[in-house]
Design an enzyme around this catalytic site. Structure first.
Site, PDB file in Angstrom:
ATOM      1  N   LYS A  49       0.886  -1.291  -0.097  1.00  7.66           N
ATOM      2  CA  LYS A  49       0.122  -0.013  -0.053  1.00  7.66           C
ATOM      3  C   LYS A  49       0.676   1.056   0.106  1.00  7.66           C
ATOM      4  CE  LYS A  49      -3.914  -2.311   2.436  1.00  7.66           C
ATOM      5  NZ  LYS A  49      -4.439  -2.597   3.703  1.00  7.66           N
ATOM      6  N   GLN A  93      -4.708  -1.482  10.015  1.00  6.38           N
ATOM      7  CA  GLN A  93      -4.656  -2.764   9.099  1.00  6.38           C
ATOM      8  C   GLN A  93      -5.259  -3.714  10.190  1.00  6.38           C
ATOM      9  OE1 GLN A  93      -3.744  -3.225   6.139  1.00  6.38           O
ATOM     10  NE2 GLN A  93      -3.800  -5.480   6.299  1.00  6.38           N
ATOM     11  N   ASP A 116     -11.182   2.944   4.801  1.00  2.00           N
ATOM     12  CA  ASP A 116     -11.864   1.573   4.466  1.00  2.00           C
ATOM     13  C   ASP A 116     -13.347   1.600   4.540  1.00  2.00           C
ATOM     14  OD1 ASP A 116      -9.814  -0.679   4.481  1.00  2.00           O
ATOM     15  OD2 ASP A 116      -9.200  -0.157   6.367  1.00  2.00           O
TER      16      ASP A 116
HETATM   17  N1  GUN Z   1      -6.815  -6.809   6.179  1.00  2.00           N
HETATM   18  C1  GUN Z   1      -7.211  -7.379   5.148  1.00  2.00           C
HETATM   19  N2  GUN Z   1      -8.102  -6.434   4.180  1.00  2.00           N
HETATM   20  C2  GUN Z   1      -7.889  -5.387   4.722  1.00  2.00           C
HETATM   21  C3  GUN Z   1      -8.765  -4.186   4.613  1.00  2.00           C
HETATM   22  O1  GUN Z   1      -9.305  -4.039   3.385  1.00  2.00           O
HETATM   23  N3  GUN Z   1      -8.585  -2.937   5.428  1.00  2.00           N
HETATM   24  C4  GUN Z   1      -7.910  -3.148   6.503  1.00  2.00           C
HETATM   25  N4  GUN Z   1      -7.838  -2.043   7.136  1.00  2.00           N
HETATM   26  N5  GUN Z   1      -7.315  -4.493   6.770  1.00  2.00           N
HETATM   27  C5  GUN Z   1      -7.146  -5.283   5.978  1.00  2.00           C
END
Ligand code: GUN
Length: 278
Positions: A49, A93, A116
């Site tokens: 990311k 995360q 998110d």
């Molecule tokens: N862990 C796995 N996928 C995601 C996501 O899309 N957002 C977040 N915050 N954690 C994750």
């Protein structure tokens, strides 16, 4: 043979467009990612990311905490980020260590910076058919991929496998908002095959190899959100590609399907939150 839903190609197109747009901004969008503990998959996701954000001109900061960090320390940091006008997007995360309440952490994020779309405000808007600040990244990426290939959703039977808050639940809702008829399957579902056989579109987000070609209706569209490693370390999805690609009309590969689209959506969401803050 099915047409491949190429997530990498579409990701690159989206990122090129975003990079151009961001280069015209005098203040740059800023994304802050909070990473707790040593989960190896999470570390890889977060590094990807960050790399992507930096490539297109988004300022990206990763804040690392040890796995024994106190919940309140995270909440204090989120509050600080909520009131920092140079921070436009916050991502915590997941998963978090057991002693930390995921609910308390997500609830602390300001909905306007919730990249998110997981806060109760944004989830509530989504589930009432209204517009949240942003839509959750993975389902948003799936819809963008389907749209890119001109796949109709209206009136189609979409079967979502998995009911997580990250993928299954919002995916089902977003398909319903697009006028698909949606069935949600999960670990307690009986006769999965009977249901998948009637699906025009299948979105599988389980993390186990559960879909085989014989479970599909001829010409259906298969989107594989699952990703895990087998005993030999090979990356696999939920779908047996070999048999399924002979029955489906479109299929997303793992890797190179939904994964890149999730990152593209995160970048889109960061820019949307930034623009909304102006
Ligand atoms: N862990 C796995 N996928 C995601 C996501 O899309 N957002 C977040 N915050 N954690 C994750």
């Amino acid at each position: 043979m099915a047409t491949i839903l190429d997530g990498k190609k579409l990701r690159d197109k989206i990122l090129d467009e975003l990079a151009k747009k961001i280069s015209s901004f005098s203040v740059k969008p800023k994304l802050v990612v909070i990473l707790v503990g040593e989960d190896s998959a999470s570390k890889i996701y977060v590094a990807n990311k960050q790399k992507c954000a930096q490539k297109i001109g988004i300022i990206s900061e990763v804040i690392n905490y040890p796995s024994d960090v106190k919940e309140q320390v995270l909440i204090d940091k989120i509050n600080e980020l909520n009131s920092d006008k140079f921070v436009h997007a916050i991502l915590v995360q997941l998963p978090l260590p057991e002693h930390i309440s995921k609910t308390n952490i997500i609830n602390a994020i300001a909905p306007q910076k919730d990249v998110d779309g997981f806060t109760p405000y944004n989830f509530g808007k989504l589930f009432s058919g209204e517009k949240p600040y942003v839509y959750p990244c993975t389902p948003k990426g799936v819809l963008k991929l389907l749209d890119e290939y001109g796949i109709e959703l209206e009136g189609k039977h979409a079967v979502v496998i998995g009911r997580s808050n990250i993928v299954g639940r919002p995916m089902a809702q977003m398909l319903m908002n697009r006028n698909a008829t949606v069935t949600v399957c999960h670990s307690y579902t009986k006769n999965l095959e009977q249901i998948t056989k009637t699906a025009d579109i299948i979105v599988s987000a389980v993390g186990k190899n559960i879909i085989k070609g014989e479970m599909l209706k001829s010409g259906c569209v298969v989107v594989d959100v699952g990703i895990f490693k087998d005993a030999s370390g090979k990356l696999l999805g939920d779908v047996d590609f070999e048999t399924s690609s002979k029955i489906a009309s479109y299929i997303s590969p793992v890797p190179g399907g939904v994964g890149p689209m999730t990152i593209a959506s995160l970048m889109l969401n960061t820019v949307e939150l930034f623009e909304n803050s102006l």
